[in-house]
Write a protein that holds these residues in place. Structure first.
Motif, PDB file in Angstrom:
ATOM      1  N   PRO A  58      11.549   7.208  -0.263  1.00  0.00           N
ATOM      2  CA  PRO A  58      12.498   8.303  -0.044  1.00  0.00           C
ATOM      3  C   PRO A  58      13.897   7.894  -0.467  1.00  0.00           C
ATOM      4  O   PRO A  58      14.199   6.707  -0.626  1.00  0.00           O
ATOM      5  N   TYR A  59      14.780   8.879  -0.621  1.00  0.00           N
ATOM      6  CA  TYR A  59      16.175   8.587  -0.965  1.00  0.00           C
ATOM      7  C   TYR A  59      16.868   7.869   0.186  1.00  0.00           C
ATOM      8  O   TYR A  59      17.686   6.981  -0.030  1.00  0.00           O
ATOM      9  N   LYS A  60      16.536   8.234   1.407  1.00  0.00           N
ATOM     10  CA  LYS A  60      17.066   7.508   2.558  1.00  0.00           C
ATOM     11  C   LYS A  60      15.902   6.837   3.284  1.00  0.00           C
ATOM     12  O   LYS A  60      14.745   7.207   3.096  1.00  0.00           O
ATOM     13  N   GLY A  61      16.203   5.837   4.119  1.00  0.00           N
ATOM     14  CA  GLY A  61      15.149   4.981   4.634  1.00  0.00           C
ATOM     15  C   GLY A  61      14.522   5.397   5.938  1.00  0.00           C
ATOM     16  O   GLY A  61      13.845   4.588   6.572  1.00  0.00           O
ATOM     17  N   SER A  62      14.697   6.638   6.379  1.00  0.00           N
ATOM     18  CA  SER A  62      14.197   7.018   7.694  1.00  0.00           C
ATOM     19  C   SER A  62      12.743   7.477   7.685  1.00  0.00           C
ATOM     20  O   SER A  62      12.156   7.699   8.738  1.00  0.00           O
ATOM     21  N   VAL A  63      12.164   7.669   6.506  1.00  0.00           N
ATOM     22  CA  VAL A  63      10.753   8.061   6.406  1.00  0.00           C
ATOM     23  C   VAL A  63      10.020   6.983   5.616  1.00  0.00           C
ATOM     24  O   VAL A  63      10.624   6.210   4.879  1.00  0.00           O
ATOM     25  N   PRO A  64       8.685   6.894   5.753  1.00  0.00           N
ATOM     26  CA  PRO A  64       7.969   5.733   5.231  1.00  0.00           C
ATOM     27  C   PRO A  64       7.782   5.743   3.723  1.00  0.00           C
ATOM     28  O   PRO A  64       7.835   6.787   3.061  1.00  0.00           O
ATOM     29  N   LEU A  65       7.559   4.535   3.184  1.00  0.00           N
ATOM     30  CA  LEU A  65       7.074   4.406   1.816  1.00  0.00           C
ATOM     31  C   LEU A  65       5.650   4.931   1.747  1.00  0.00           C
ATOM     32  O   LEU A  65       4.900   4.861   2.732  1.00  0.00           O
ATOM     33  N   ILE A  66       5.242   5.420   0.567  1.00  0.00           N
ATOM     34  CA  ILE A  66       3.846   5.773   0.350  1.00  0.00           C
ATOM     35  C   ILE A  66       3.395   5.154  -0.959  1.00  0.00           C
ATOM     36  O   ILE A  66       4.207   4.884  -1.850  1.00  0.00           O
ATOM     37  N   ALA A  67       2.092   4.905  -1.057  1.00  0.00           N
ATOM     38  CA  ALA A  67       1.565   4.249  -2.255  1.00  0.00           C
ATOM     39  C   ALA A  67       0.124   4.671  -2.484  1.00  0.00           C
ATOM     40  O   ALA A  67      -0.567   5.137  -1.565  1.00  0.00           O
ATOM     41  N   ASP A  68      -0.324   4.499  -3.721  1.00  0.00           N
ATOM     42  CA  ASP A  68      -1.726   4.681  -4.092  1.00  0.00           C
ATOM     43  C   ASP A  68      -2.339   3.291  -4.186  1.00  0.00           C
ATOM     44  O   ASP A  68      -1.970   2.499  -5.051  1.00  0.00           O
ATOM     45  N   SER A  69      -3.268   2.994  -3.278  1.00  0.00           N
ATOM     46  CA  SER A  69      -3.826   1.641  -3.207  1.00  0.00           C
ATOM     47  C   SER A  69      -5.269   1.579  -3.675  1.00  0.00           C
ATOM     48  O   SER A  69      -6.053   0.765  -3.192  1.00  0.00           O
ATOM     49  N   GLY A  70      -5.656   2.439  -4.602  1.00  0.00           N
ATOM     50  CA  GLY A  70      -7.005   2.362  -5.139  1.00  0.00           C
ATOM     51  C   GLY A  70      -8.050   2.768  -4.127  1.00  0.00           C
ATOM     52  O   GLY A  70      -8.131   3.931  -3.718  1.00  0.00           O
ATOM     53  N   ASN A  71      -8.849   1.814  -3.665  1.00  0.00           N
ATOM     54  CA  ASN A  71      -9.954   2.113  -2.747  1.00  0.00           C
ATOM     55  C   ASN A  71      -9.487   2.657  -1.402  1.00  0.00           C
ATOM     56  O   ASN A  71     -10.229   3.374  -0.723  1.00  0.00           O
ATOM     57  N   ASP A  72      -8.267   2.339  -0.996  1.00  0.00           N
ATOM     58  CA  ASP A  72      -7.759   2.802   0.299  1.00  0.00           C
ATOM     59  C   ASP A  72      -7.088   4.172   0.207  1.00  0.00           C
ATOM     60  O   ASP A  72      -6.638   4.700   1.215  1.00  0.00           O
ATOM     61  N   GLY A  73      -6.958   4.721  -0.991  1.00  0.00           N
ATOM     62  CA  GLY A  73      -6.340   6.029  -1.149  1.00  0.00           C
ATOM     63  C   GLY A  73      -4.843   5.988  -0.942  1.00  0.00           C
ATOM     64  O   GLY A  73      -4.172   5.005  -1.271  1.00  0.00           O
ATOM     65  N   ILE A  74      -4.292   7.066  -0.374  1.00  0.00           N
ATOM     66  CA  ILE A  74      -2.858   7.142  -0.116  1.00  0.00           C
ATOM     67  C   ILE A  74      -2.554   6.454   1.207  1.00  0.00           C
ATOM     68  O   ILE A  74      -3.153   6.774   2.237  1.00  0.00           O
ATOM     69  N   VAL A  75      -1.618   5.503   1.167  1.00  0.00           N
ATOM     70  CA  VAL A  75      -1.243   4.751   2.362  1.00  0.00           C
ATOM     71  C   VAL A  75       0.264   4.867   2.553  1.00  0.00           C
ATOM     72  O   VAL A  75       1.005   5.233   1.646  1.00  0.00           O
ATOM     73  N   ARG A  76       0.728   4.542   3.771  1.00  0.00           N
ATOM     74  CA  ARG A  76       2.147   4.613   4.066  1.00  0.00           C
ATOM     75  C   ARG A  76       2.586   3.337   4.760  1.00  0.00           C
ATOM     76  O   ARG A  76       1.773   2.601   5.362  1.00  0.00           O
ATOM     77  N   LEU A  77       3.887   3.073   4.683  1.00  0.00           N
ATOM     78  CA  LEU A  77       4.464   1.915   5.355  1.00  0.00           C
ATOM     79  C   LEU A  77       5.670   2.379   6.154  1.00  0.00           C
ATOM     80  O   LEU A  77       6.729   2.672   5.608  1.00  0.00           O
ATOM     81  N   VAL A  78       5.482   2.460   7.472  1.00  0.00           N
ATOM     82  CA  VAL A  78       6.589   2.762   8.376  1.00  0.00           C
ATOM     83  C   VAL A  78       7.355   1.461   8.616  1.00  0.00           C
ATOM     84  O   VAL A  78       6.737   0.413   8.820  1.00  0.00           O
ATOM     85  N   PRO A  79       8.699   1.464   8.563  1.00  0.00           N
ATOM     86  CA  PRO A  79       9.452   0.227   8.786  1.00  0.00           C
ATOM     87  C   PRO A  79       9.017  -0.492  10.056  1.00  0.00           C
ATOM     88  O   PRO A  79       8.862   0.115  11.114  1.00  0.00           O
ATOM     89  N   GLY A  80       8.783  -1.800   9.919  1.00  0.00           N
ATOM     90  CA  GLY A  80       8.394  -2.615  11.063  1.00  0.00           C
ATOM     91  C   GLY A  80       6.903  -2.661  11.328  1.00  0.00           C
ATOM     92  O   GLY A  80       6.474  -3.290  12.305  1.00  0.00           O
TER      93      GLY A  80
END
Length: 589
Positions: free
Chosen positions: A550-572
């Motif tokens: 995101p443009y600001k850091g209050s919402v999580p990163l998201i990624a395409d991880s192949g076999n795991d599909g769409i994943v997110r990373l909440v800070p901490g």
């Protein structure tokens, strides 16, 4: 655990703890030349005022001409001091000590950080004997040394920190970040605190790389009033900035823009709680005031940055979906967006959503066609805006990207005619972007344009290498036709052997997926100048093909991880699965 690669000996290094301070120690009486060289190298890492103690290791002439502020050479670790090379001084008038290491960056006199792929560093320090202070003997002193400061990375990160200066995009009313490095504490040469150093750096003007694409509202020659070394907000949270006479005659609107540049620049300094800035003239008169909220409303590159952005992705049916409440629930619900790209008949391969989340650009499943449509209302599909003629789907259009002004960017990877395109307002006639570096052996794998539209992150493959480059966007008008160029590509992740994906994560930070030489895939934050820190590496994740921040850091990163599909990373936390099947995760931009 790594399952391949050679075992290598490494030198231990701390992580540049900014709370640690090094105090320089003057040379002892009758110190041998080895001690003189070692003591000087240690004294360079201190905060000693004027580097006065470090200069005691130098001859009078060397102390007079040494300019530690002119440059910094950053090595992976503190420089290795080898044994004196007696053959380097056949007349036996002194001793030459080779210095070696691996150079990874330099910082110039304008505070601009320039990274490099690690390369051999070879310099030398020469010592001679001179009469001692009491005139009764001789003492060893350094008479020749490398220019500026030479620091290991840990000492550099302990003493310096990255801040963003802000200037206006040329001819526009929104600001652009320009990262530089200043001292963590009081500067030994200027005696300025970090706030004053930052303001002074802003007044000096943009770094050389960004200068052709931005403007400063400060008049030429504007400086802090002589003798100012400390700037602190008053009890009304107003930071008063006294300037010299060059600013006395500025008009009201230029003054507001000057104040806006200051307010955006000071946001990175957490020690400064300045709610407004007051600019003062040479006699202490008030020139203008501007509040933080006013600056954001009028001059931010993303005007609605206070609201949370929604993440999007392409599902297994090649439709555009929105993740609802992705920051709150373990399994976020998904919602198909209205319009041709969601509930309509078009099948997508990749997508980008504009900053206002009202339109989306989608590349068709075959990679050949670029479409733009509403994602808030139902409508009939519009004709393709752009079409690739490449034979192979993998050689056709890249994923698109929007800047903060509503312009759409995309690359055609056709080997027969590689092109970079910009679509004004997402609906105008595509403009071919001038890119003199885009030759037959270069290919744009992916791109992401900054919100301010002045910088573009490019994953470029050339000769078997895939690297991350940052280009500067320049705009002109030739007759009635706009001329857009991407120039002066510079490496943003030179220590990574290959780069897979990139996303902007704010005004001047990137999230990068790649590998260092002999390493495994990692995800980390980088500044656009290529600098990093020990805390920038994110939790590991296998098989990442794309990432979005995101443009600001209050919402999580998201990624395409192949076999795991769409994943997110909440800070901490660690990465969490969100959607089992999906590709092309994006935030607006």
């Amino acid at each position: 655990m790594p399952d391949s690669g050679d075992v290598q000996a490494v030198r231990g290094a701390n992580q540049g703890d900014s709370q640690v301070r090094v105090y320089a120690v003057a040379p002892r009486e009758n110190a041998d030349p080895d001690e003189i060289v070692d003591g000087f190298l240690e004294a360079m890492t201190s905060d000693d005022p004027g580097f006065a103690t470090a200069r005691k290791y130098l001859t009078n002439e060397a102390a007079r001409t040494w300019k530690p502020e002119q440059s910094i050479t950053v090595l992976t670790t503190a420089p290795n001091r080898d044994l004196a090379d007696r053959n380097a001084d056949p007349d036996n008038q002194g001793r030459s000590y080779p210095l070696s290491g691996r150079k990874i960056a330099t910082v110039d006199a304008r505070h601009a950080y320039q990274p490099f792929s690690p390369a051999a560093y070879l310099q030398s320090i020469h010592v001679v004997q001179q009469p001692s202070g009491n005139g009764k003997g001789k003492e060893w002193r350094i008479d020749s040394l490398p220019p500026g400061l030479v620091l290991g990375e840990a000492d550099f990160l302990r003493n310096y920190r990255s801040v963003n200066k802000y200037y206006f995009a040329s001819g526009q009313d929104w600001v652009v970040a320009d990262p530089v490095y200043i001292r963590q504490r009081q500067d030994p040469v200027t005696r300025m605190d970090p706030v004053t150093q930052t303001v002074r750096a802003l007044l000096e003007g943009p770094t050389d790389w960004l200068k052709p694409a931005v403007d400063s509202s400060f008049p030429s020659g504007a400086e802090l009033r002589k003798g100012v070394t400390t700037l602190t907000p008053d009890d009304q949270s107003t930071l008063k900035v006294p300037l010299n006479g060059k600013a006395d005659l500025v008009g009201a609107e230029p003054c507001r823009r000057m104040a806006a540049q200051l307010l955006f620049t000071l946001r990175d300094l957490t020690s400064v709680n300045a709610e407004q800035v007051e600019l003062q003239g040479s006699k202490g008169q008030s020139l203008c005031r501007l509040g933080k909220g006013q600056a954001t409303d009028e001059f931010a590159p993303v005007r609605n940055a206070e609201r949370d952005e929604n993440p999007y992705f392409v599902d297994e049916h090649h439709k555009l979906m929105m993740l609802v409440g992705a920051g709150k629930e373990a399994r976020a619900p998904v919602e198909q967006v209205p319009g041709p790209l969601g509930k309509g008949t078009l099948r997508l391969g990749s997508v980008a959503v504009d900053r206002g989340e009202t339109r989306a650009a989608g590349v068709g499943e075959s990679g050949r066609d670029l479409f733009v449509s509403s994602i808030t209302t139902e409508e009939e599909p519009a004709p393709a805006i752009l079409r690739s003629k490449a034979v192979k789907p993998t050689d056709r259009l890249s994923a698109p990207s929007w800047d903060g002004r509503g312009n759409l960017w995309i690359a055609d990877r056709d080997p027969a005619a590689p092109q970079l395109w910009m679509v004004p307002d997402g609906t105008g006639d595509p403009v071919r972007v001038r890119a003199p570096w885009l030759t037959d052996d270069a290919r744009i794998e992916s791109l992401r344009v900054s919100a301010d539209g002045v910088r573009i992150a490019l994953v470029v493959s050339r000769g078997g290498d895939t690297t991350l480059q940052i280009g500067r966007v320049q705009r002109q008008t030739s007759g009635d036709e706009p001329v857009v160029s991407v120039l002066d590509l510079k490496p943003a992740a030179p220590r990574m052997e290959s780069v897979t994906a990139v996303s902007w994560a704010g005004p001047s930070r990137l999230v990068v997926v790649g590998k260092e030489a002999g390493g495994v895939q990692q995800i980390r934050y980088l500044q656009t100048d290529g600098s990093t820190s020990a805390t920038s590496v994110l939790p590991g994740l296998n098989g990442v093909t794309s990432v979005a921040a995101p443009y600001k850091g209050s919402v999580p990163l998201i990624a395409d991880s192949g076999n795991d599909g769409i994943v997110r990373l909440v800070p901490g936390t660690n990465w969490q699965p969100v959607v089992k099947t999906g590709t092309s995760p994006v935030y607006p931009g």
